[in-house]
Structures are given as C-alpha cells and as structure tokens.
Write a protein that holds these residues in place. Structure first.
Motif, PDB file in Angstrom:
ATOM      1  N   PHE A   1       0.809  -1.485   0.037  1.00  0.00           N
ATOM      2  CA  PHE A   1      -0.254  -0.316   0.250  1.00  0.00           C
ATOM      3  C   PHE A   1       1.022   1.565  -0.081  1.00  0.00           C
ATOM      4  CE2 PHE A   1      -1.839   3.250   2.628  1.00  0.00           C
ATOM      5  CZ  PHE A   1      -3.030   3.598   1.408  1.00  0.00           C
ATOM      6  N   SER A   2       0.291   2.225  -1.058  1.00  0.00           N
ATOM      7  CA  SER A   2       1.250   3.559  -0.638  1.00  0.00           C
ATOM      8  C   SER A   2       0.050   4.976  -1.077  1.00  0.00           C
ATOM      9  CB  SER A   2       1.629   3.747  -2.154  1.00  0.00           C
ATOM     10  OG  SER A   2       2.297   4.491  -2.273  1.00  0.00           O
ATOM     11  N   LEU A   3       0.161   5.442   0.064  1.00  0.00           N
ATOM     12  CA  LEU A   3      -0.613   6.505   0.304  1.00  0.00           C
ATOM     13  C   LEU A   3      -0.700   7.890  -0.796  1.00  0.00           C
ATOM     14  CD1 LEU A   3      -2.654   7.584   1.826  1.00  0.00           C
ATOM     15  CD2 LEU A   3      -1.161   9.167   3.482  1.00  0.00           C
ATOM     16  N   GLU A   4       0.940   7.555  -1.642  1.00  0.00           N
ATOM     17  CA  GLU A   4       1.364   8.462  -2.984  1.00  0.00           C
ATOM     18  C   GLU A   4       0.738   7.761  -3.537  1.00  0.00           C
ATOM     19  OE1 GLU A   4       3.699   7.387  -0.785  1.00  0.00           O
ATOM     20  OE2 GLU A   4       3.854   9.253   0.719  1.00  0.00           O
ATOM     21  N   ASP A   5       0.310   6.700  -3.804  1.00  0.00           N
ATOM     22  CA  ASP A   5      -0.193   5.952  -5.420  1.00  0.00           C
ATOM     23  C   ASP A   5      -1.611   6.188  -4.838  1.00  0.00           C
ATOM     24  OD1 ASP A   5       2.067   5.358  -6.211  1.00  0.00           O
ATOM     25  OD2 ASP A   5       1.853   3.246  -5.334  1.00  0.00           O
ATOM     26  N   MET A   6      -1.909   6.449  -3.590  1.00  0.00           N
ATOM     27  CA  MET A   6      -3.620   6.959  -3.462  1.00  0.00           C
ATOM     28  C   MET A   6      -3.392   7.592  -4.143  1.00  0.00           C
ATOM     29  SD  MET A   6      -6.292   5.940  -0.091  1.00  0.00           S
ATOM     30  CE  MET A   6      -7.478   5.799  -0.263  1.00  0.00           C
ATOM     31  N   VAL A   7      -3.214   9.328  -2.926  1.00  0.00           N
ATOM     32  CA  VAL A   7      -3.320  10.661  -4.059  1.00  0.00           C
ATOM     33  C   VAL A   7      -3.421  10.573  -4.985  1.00  0.00           C
ATOM     34  CG1 VAL A   7      -2.291  12.780  -3.002  1.00  0.00           C
ATOM     35  CG2 VAL A   7      -2.363  11.153  -1.548  1.00  0.00           C
ATOM     36  N   GLY A   8      -2.548  10.333  -5.235  1.00  0.00           N
ATOM     37  CA  GLY A   8      -2.912  10.293  -7.462  1.00  0.00           C
ATOM     38  C   GLY A   8      -3.327   9.591  -8.011  1.00  0.00           C
ATOM     39  N   GLY A   9      -4.067   9.144  -7.407  1.00  0.00           N
ATOM     40  CA  GLY A   9      -5.418   8.223  -7.901  1.00  0.00           C
ATOM     41  C   GLY A   9      -6.241   9.450  -7.931  1.00  0.00           C
ATOM     42  N   MET A  10      -6.452   9.703  -6.307  1.00  0.00           N
ATOM     43  CA  MET A  10      -7.693  10.377  -6.216  1.00  0.00           C
ATOM     44  C   MET A  10      -7.724  11.825  -6.818  1.00  0.00           C
ATOM     45  SD  MET A  10      -8.335   9.794  -1.948  1.00  0.00           S
ATOM     46  CE  MET A  10     -10.003  11.010  -2.310  1.00  0.00           C
ATOM     47  N   LEU A  11      -6.418  12.262  -7.432  1.00  0.00           N
ATOM     48  CA  LEU A  11      -6.380  13.409  -7.434  1.00  0.00           C
ATOM     49  C   LEU A  11      -6.536  13.102  -9.468  1.00  0.00           C
ATOM     50  CD1 LEU A  11      -2.913  15.184  -6.896  1.00  0.00           C
ATOM     51  CD2 LEU A  11      -4.640  16.027  -6.674  1.00  0.00           C
ATOM     52  N   ALA A  12      -6.375  11.924 -10.048  1.00  0.00           N
ATOM     53  CA  ALA A  12      -6.365  11.703 -11.601  1.00  0.00           C
ATOM     54  C   ALA A  12      -8.189  11.537 -11.472  1.00  0.00           C
ATOM     55  CB  ALA A  12      -5.606  10.324 -11.687  1.00  0.00           C
ATOM     56  N   ARG A  13      -8.678  10.737 -10.760  1.00  0.00           N
ATOM     57  CA  ARG A  13      -9.994  10.792 -10.644  1.00  0.00           C
ATOM     58  C   ARG A  13     -11.192  11.163 -10.129  1.00  0.00           C
ATOM     59  NH1 ARG A  13     -11.839   4.362  -9.530  1.00  0.00           N
ATOM     60  NH2 ARG A  13     -13.396   5.450 -10.266  1.00  0.00           N
ATOM     61  N   ALA A  14     -10.823  12.225  -9.473  1.00  0.00           N
ATOM     62  CA  ALA A  14     -11.728  13.019  -8.500  1.00  0.00           C
ATOM     63  C   ALA A  14     -10.804  13.962  -8.074  1.00  0.00           C
ATOM     64  CB  ALA A  14     -12.398  12.431  -7.558  1.00  0.00           C
ATOM     65  N   PRO A  15     -10.246  15.124  -8.904  1.00  0.00           N
ATOM     66  CA  PRO A  15      -9.437  16.030  -8.247  1.00  0.00           C
ATOM     67  C   PRO A  15     -10.339  17.515  -8.324  1.00  0.00           C
ATOM     68  CG  PRO A  15      -9.647  16.348 -11.061  1.00  0.00           C
ATOM     69  CD  PRO A  15     -10.382  15.384 -10.438  1.00  0.00           C
ATOM     70  N   MET A  16     -11.832  17.482  -7.945  1.00  0.00           N
ATOM     71  CA  MET A  16     -12.025  18.069  -7.148  1.00  0.00           C
ATOM     72  C   MET A  16     -12.575  17.745  -6.466  1.00  0.00           C
ATOM     73  SD  MET A  16     -12.261  21.150  -9.224  1.00  0.00           S
ATOM     74  CE  MET A  16     -14.248  22.171  -8.264  1.00  0.00           C
ATOM     75  N   PHE A  17     -12.899  16.914  -6.153  1.00  0.00           N
ATOM     76  CA  PHE A  17     -13.104  16.322  -4.240  1.00  0.00           C
ATOM     77  C   PHE A  17     -11.964  16.167  -3.729  1.00  0.00           C
ATOM     78  CE2 PHE A  17     -12.873  12.598  -1.823  1.00  0.00           C
ATOM     79  CZ  PHE A  17     -14.096  12.414  -0.957  1.00  0.00           C
ATOM     80  N   TRP A  18     -10.941  16.363  -3.888  1.00  0.00           N
ATOM     81  CA  TRP A  18      -9.278  15.879  -3.715  1.00  0.00           C
ATOM     82  C   TRP A  18      -9.612  17.392  -2.893  1.00  0.00           C
ATOM     83  CZ3 TRP A  18      -7.066  12.646  -0.835  1.00  0.00           C
ATOM     84  CH2 TRP A  18      -5.674  13.581  -0.153  1.00  0.00           C
ATOM     85  N   ARG A  19      -9.247  18.501  -4.158  1.00  0.00           N
ATOM     86  CA  ARG A  19      -9.561  19.838  -3.641  1.00  0.00           C
ATOM     87  C   ARG A  19     -10.521  20.807  -2.386  1.00  0.00           C
ATOM     88  NH1 ARG A  19     -10.933  25.293  -7.292  1.00  0.00           N
ATOM     89  NH2 ARG A  19     -10.884  26.865  -6.053  1.00  0.00           N
ATOM     90  N   MET A  20     -11.759  19.980  -2.181  1.00  0.00           N
ATOM     91  CA  MET A  20     -12.544  20.161  -1.853  1.00  0.00           C
ATOM     92  C   MET A  20     -11.676  19.409  -0.308  1.00  0.00           C
ATOM     93  SD  MET A  20     -15.676  19.030   0.389  1.00  0.00           S
ATOM     94  CE  MET A  20     -15.407  17.344  -0.285  1.00  0.00           C
TER      95      MET A  20
END
Length: 141
Positions: A102-121
């Motif tokens: 498990f990589s938190l950085e990979d998860m962050v990258g995935g969230m940024l790619a799939r849901a950038p507005m959610f990540w921003r919120m």
C-alpha cells in the motif's frame, strides 16, 4: 436598457425566462450568432455573486449550491470507494503483502486523477492553504 425592459414587458417575458430560454432552447444553441449565449457563460460567476448579494436570494442560492455540491461529492466518494476503483479495502481479508504494497502517495495520485474537485474540497476542509479557492464561492460561508 429601458427599451429592452419595455420590450420584454410588452412580450410578457421575464428576465429569468429570457436567460433560461437562451441557455436551454435548442434553436438558440445552434443559432450561428451565439454572441448573446456565449456572453452568459463567462459572466456566470458574476451573476452568482450578484445573487449572493441579494438578500432575498442568499439562502436559496446557498442551499442550491450546497445541495448540488453534496450530491456531486457523495457520488465521487461512492465511486472512489467502489471495488472497481482499486482503492476498496477489506480490512478483514487484507493480506500482509497488500498492506506492505500500500502506498499513500499512489492513493493520493489516484484520487487526484479520478476526482480532482473532491480532492480540492477535501484539502479546503482540512485547511490546506494551497488548495484554497481563488475567490470563487466567496460568501458561501
């Protein structure tokens, strides 16, 4: 401007009806001279800001915006948490290898790619100054 208002009154057309017609009428959307419609889109933020300043509309517009945002972000959360997203985690069935990989950085990258507005919120809710909006939505708080 007075002439336009008088013409609208004589045609029994309200400002709201005019704007809605310009934005939704298929004939208007496909008309070769779209200058009146094209001008509405860049002005949307200013129109919403003006509504937020109007005492009778403040609460209604805030409720509308927050309801739409809630729906949008709930859908994103459901999508991100689904098994097909790749981020679904079953704690009771997780293997040691899965935990090690498990990589938190990979998860962050995935969230940024799939849901950038959610990540921003999410960043705004957690008070990350780098993710704060650039003036959009001021006055919603």
């Amino acid at each position: 401007m007075q002439h336009i208002l008088e013409m609208m009154q004589s045609c029994q057309v309200t400002a709201g009806q005019l704007v809605l017609s310009l934005l939704t009428d298929r004939e208007q959307q496909h008309h070769s001279d779209k200058i009146h419609v094209n001008d509405l889109v860049p002005c949307a933020i200013h129109v919403f800001s003006a509504f937020l300043q109007h005492p009778s509309m403040q609460d209604k517009l805030k409720d509308f915006i927050l309801t739409r945002a809630r729906s949008t972000y709930c859908n994103k959360i459901v999508s991100l948490a689904s098994q097909t997203s790749g981020w679904h985690f079953g704690a009771s069935s997780a293997t040691t290898k899965q935990l090690e990989n498990f990589s938190l950085e990979d998860m962050v990258g995935g969230m940024l790619a799939r849901a950038p507005m959610f990540w921003r919120m999410l960043g705004m809710l957690l008070c990350d100054d780098q993710m704060a909006p650039s003036g959009h939505g001021a006055g919603l708080g």
